[in-house]
Design a protein around this motif. Structure first.
Motif, PDB file in Angstrom:
ATOM      1  N   ASN A   1       0.830  -1.202   0.000  1.00 38.44           N
ATOM      2  CA  ASN A   1       0.000   0.000   0.000  1.00 38.44           C
ATOM      3  C   ASN A   1       0.864   1.252   0.000  1.00 38.44           C
ATOM      4  OD1 ASN A   1      -2.607   1.470   0.463  1.00 38.44           O
ATOM      5  ND2 ASN A   1      -1.622   1.968   2.399  1.00 38.44           N
TER       6      ASN A   1
ATOM      7  N   GLY B   1       1.135   3.946  -3.013  1.00 34.20           N
ATOM      8  CA  GLY B   1       0.798   5.334  -2.737  1.00 34.20           C
ATOM      9  C   GLY B   1       1.973   6.273  -2.972  1.00 34.20           C
ATOM     10  N   THR B   2       3.160   5.835  -2.598  1.00 33.25           N
ATOM     11  CA  THR B   2       4.358   6.656  -2.814  1.00 33.25           C
ATOM     12  C   THR B   2       4.585   6.868  -4.306  1.00 33.25           C
ATOM     13  OG1 THR B   2       5.377   5.876  -0.763  1.00 33.25           O
ATOM     14  CG2 THR B   2       6.859   6.760  -2.439  1.00 33.25           C
TER      15      THR B   2
ATOM     16  N   THR C   1       1.798   9.209  -5.728  1.00 29.87           N
ATOM     17  CA  THR C   1       2.019  10.589  -5.267  1.00 29.87           C
ATOM     18  C   THR C   1       3.122  11.253  -6.080  1.00 29.87           C
ATOM     19  OG1 THR C   1       1.280  10.132  -3.015  1.00 29.87           O
ATOM     20  CG2 THR C   1       2.750  12.017  -3.320  1.00 29.87           C
TER      21      THR C   1
ATOM     22  N   GLU D   1      -0.072  13.723 -10.430  1.00 39.91           N
ATOM     23  CA  GLU D   1      -1.294  13.885 -11.209  1.00 39.91           C
ATOM     24  C   GLU D   1      -2.195  14.960 -10.586  1.00 39.91           C
ATOM     25  OE1 GLU D   1      -2.199  12.498 -14.043  1.00 39.91           O
ATOM     26  OE2 GLU D   1      -0.471  11.169 -14.261  1.00 39.91           O
ATOM     27  N   THR D   2      -2.989  15.613 -11.420  1.00 45.20           N
ATOM     28  CA  THR D   2      -3.877  16.650 -10.912  1.00 45.20           C
ATOM     29  C   THR D   2      -5.188  16.079 -10.377  1.00 45.20           C
ATOM     30  OG1 THR D   2      -4.748  16.973 -13.136  1.00 45.20           O
ATOM     31  CG2 THR D   2      -2.933  18.407 -12.435  1.00 45.20           C
ATOM     32  N   GLU D   3      -5.425  14.802 -10.609  1.00 45.28           N
ATOM     33  CA  GLU D   3      -6.641  14.163 -10.113  1.00 45.28           C
ATOM     34  C   GLU D   3      -6.288  13.248  -8.951  1.00 45.28           C
ATOM     35  OE1 GLU D   3      -8.808  12.324 -13.305  1.00 45.28           O
ATOM     36  OE2 GLU D   3      -9.946  11.025 -11.970  1.00 45.28           O
ATOM     37  N   CYS D   4      -7.134  13.236  -7.910  1.00 45.91           N
ATOM     38  CA  CYS D   4      -6.893  12.360  -6.767  1.00 45.91           C
ATOM     39  C   CYS D   4      -6.915  10.904  -7.206  1.00 45.91           C
ATOM     40  CB  CYS D   4      -7.974  12.551  -5.701  1.00 45.91           C
ATOM     41  SG  CYS D   4      -7.862  14.101  -4.797  1.00 45.91           S
ATOM     42  N   PHE D   5      -6.132  10.092  -6.543  1.00 40.89           N
ATOM     43  CA  PHE D   5      -6.215   8.657  -6.779  1.00 40.89           C
ATOM     44  C   PHE D   5      -6.756   7.978  -5.522  1.00 40.89           C
ATOM     45  CE2 PHE D   5      -2.658   7.387  -4.162  1.00 40.89           C
ATOM     46  CZ  PHE D   5      -1.757   8.428  -4.223  1.00 40.89           C
ATOM     47  N   SER D   6      -7.324   6.805  -5.714  1.00 42.56           N
ATOM     48  CA  SER D   6      -7.836   6.006  -4.611  1.00 42.56           C
ATOM     49  C   SER D   6      -7.161   4.646  -4.638  1.00 42.56           C
ATOM     50  CB  SER D   6      -9.352   5.818  -4.728  1.00 42.56           C
ATOM     51  OG  SER D   6     -10.020   7.048  -4.567  1.00 42.56           O
ATOM     52  N   LEU D   7      -6.845   4.141  -3.465  1.00 40.74           N
ATOM     53  CA  LEU D   7      -6.261   2.809  -3.337  1.00 40.74           C
ATOM     54  C   LEU D   7      -7.265   1.884  -2.667  1.00 40.74           C
ATOM     55  CD1 LEU D   7      -2.675   3.608  -1.944  1.00 40.74           C
ATOM     56  CD2 LEU D   7      -3.370   3.291  -4.319  1.00 40.74           C
TER      57      LEU D   7
ATOM     58  N   HIS E   1      -8.226  -1.522  -0.486  1.00 40.18           N
ATOM     59  CA  HIS E   1      -7.567  -2.254   0.594  1.00 40.18           C
ATOM     60  C   HIS E   1      -6.720  -3.369  -0.017  1.00 40.18           C
ATOM     61  CE1 HIS E   1      -7.138  -3.549   4.753  1.00 40.18           C
ATOM     62  NE2 HIS E   1      -7.283  -4.795   4.325  1.00 40.18           N
TER      63      HIS E   1
END
Lengths: 128, 142
Positions: free
Chosen positions: B90, B94-95, B98, B102-108, B110
Motif C-alpha cells: 500500500n 501510494g508513494t 504521489t 497527477e492533478t486528479e486524486c487517486f484512490s487505493l 484495501h
C-alpha cells in the motif's frame, strides 16, 4: 485533583499494524495521553467520536467503508467537534488530495512512510 | 522513466524509510522460495490498474519485526505479518502515485493478500530486499 480534560487520541487506519505503529510512536513521544482509541475506517471512527471525548484524530485517507476525506467532512459538519485536532497520515501526499482537504481544517499532513520521530514532533505541535 | 521503474523506486523508498531495509532492483531472473504472499493493490484515478508484489513470507515476517520494533526472533501472529505485507505494498503504491504528480486524486483499494508458491510468480521486475527476492508487476487498465 487534576482538572485537565482528558487528552484522548483516535487513530483511524485500515491496517492494524499501522495503527499499532502510530500508537507506539505516540507512546514513545513522551506526550501525556489519556487514552488511545482505534478504528479501521471512517464509519467506525464516527462511532468512537460519538461515544468518547476525543482531542485529536490521526486518520488515513484510503480506507474501505468510509474513507478519510469523508470522515473529515463529517467531523467538520459538527460544531461540537470543532475542537478536534485533525492530522492526516497517508501514502497519498498528492497535491490534488491536499487541495481536496484544504477546507476541512486539517492541522497537519504526514506522508507515509514516516519515521516515528515525525509523530512525536506532530504531537508536540498539536499540544501547543 | 518507465512506470515500472518508478514503482520499484517507490519500493526502495518505503523499504528504507519505514522498514530500515536495503532494497534494489536486480537484473535477470531470481527464484522466489516456495511460501510467498502475493499482495495486490488496486488503484483508480487519472488512470487505473494494480500493483502486484510477490514476497517470501519469511521476508514479510522480517519486515514486520523491523516495522514493529520487535526482536528478530520474536513470535509474530501470521495475520499481523499478512497485514504488514499489505501495508508495505500500500505504501509503495501510494508513494509511486504521489510522485507522479497527477492533478486528479487517486484512490487505493484495501490490499488483497493471498498465499502462493513463489515458483510461478509473474516476474516483470525483480528486486531484493535485505538479500531476499521479490517480484513486482504493474497492471494498467487500457
Amino acid at each position: 485533583m487534576d482538572d485537565k480534560p482528558p487528552f484522548n487520541i483516535l487513530i483511524v487506519d485500515d491496517s492494524a499494524m499501522m495503527r499499532m505503529m502510530i500508537k507506539r510512536a505516540i507512546g514513545l513521544s513522551g506526550v501525556a495521553v489519556s487514552a488511545i482509541h482505534e478504528a479501521a475506517n471512517g464509519q467506525d471512527a464516527l462511532a468512537v467520536l460519538e461515544a468518547h471525548p476525543i482531542a485529536a484524530v490521526f486518520t488515513d485517507i484510503n480506507m474501505p467503508v468510509m474513507n478519510g476525506t469523508e470522515l473529515l467532512r463529517q467531523i467538520a459538519a459538527r460544531s461540537c467537534w470543532n475542537h478536534i485536532v485533525r492530522v492526516i497520515v497517508s501514502t497519498d501526499g498528492s497535491a490534488a488530495r491536499r487541495e481536496e482537504v484544504r477546507d476541512l481544517d486539517v492541522r497537519l499532513y504526514v506522508d507515509k512512510p514516516f519515521a516515528p520521530e515525525v509523530i512525536r514532533d506532530v504531537l508536540a505541535e498539536v499540544c501547543h | 522513466m518507465s512506470s515500472l521503474k518508478s514503482v520499484t523506486d517507490a519500493i526502495v523508498t518505503v523499504a528504507e524509510q519505514s522498514f530500515f531495509a536495503y532494497a534494489e532492483p536486480v537484473a535477470g531472473d531470481v527464484a522466489l522460495p516456495g511460501d510467498c504472499y502475493e499482495i495486490a493493490v488496486a488503484f483508480s484515478g487519472a488512470f487505473a490498474g494494480a500493483v502486484r508484489i510477490v514476497m517470501p513470507i519469511a521476508l514479510a515476517r522480517d519486515l514486520c519485526a523491523a516495522f514493529s520494533g520487535a526482536p528478530p526472533d520474536a513470535e509474530i501472529a501470521p495475520e499481523d505479518v499478512a497485514d504488514l505485507a499489505g501495508e508495505f505494498a500500500n505504501m509503495a503504491c501510494g508513494t509511486w502515485l504521489t510522485a507522479l504528480g497527477e492533478t486528479e486524486c487517486f484512490s487505493l483499494a484495501h490490499p488483497l493478500v493471498t498465499t502462493r508458491s513463489g515458483d510461478a510468480a509473474p516476474a516483470v521486475a525483480v528486486m531484493v530486499i535485505n538479500d531476499q527476492p521479490i517480484s513486482v508487476a504493474l497492471e494498467l487498465e487500457s
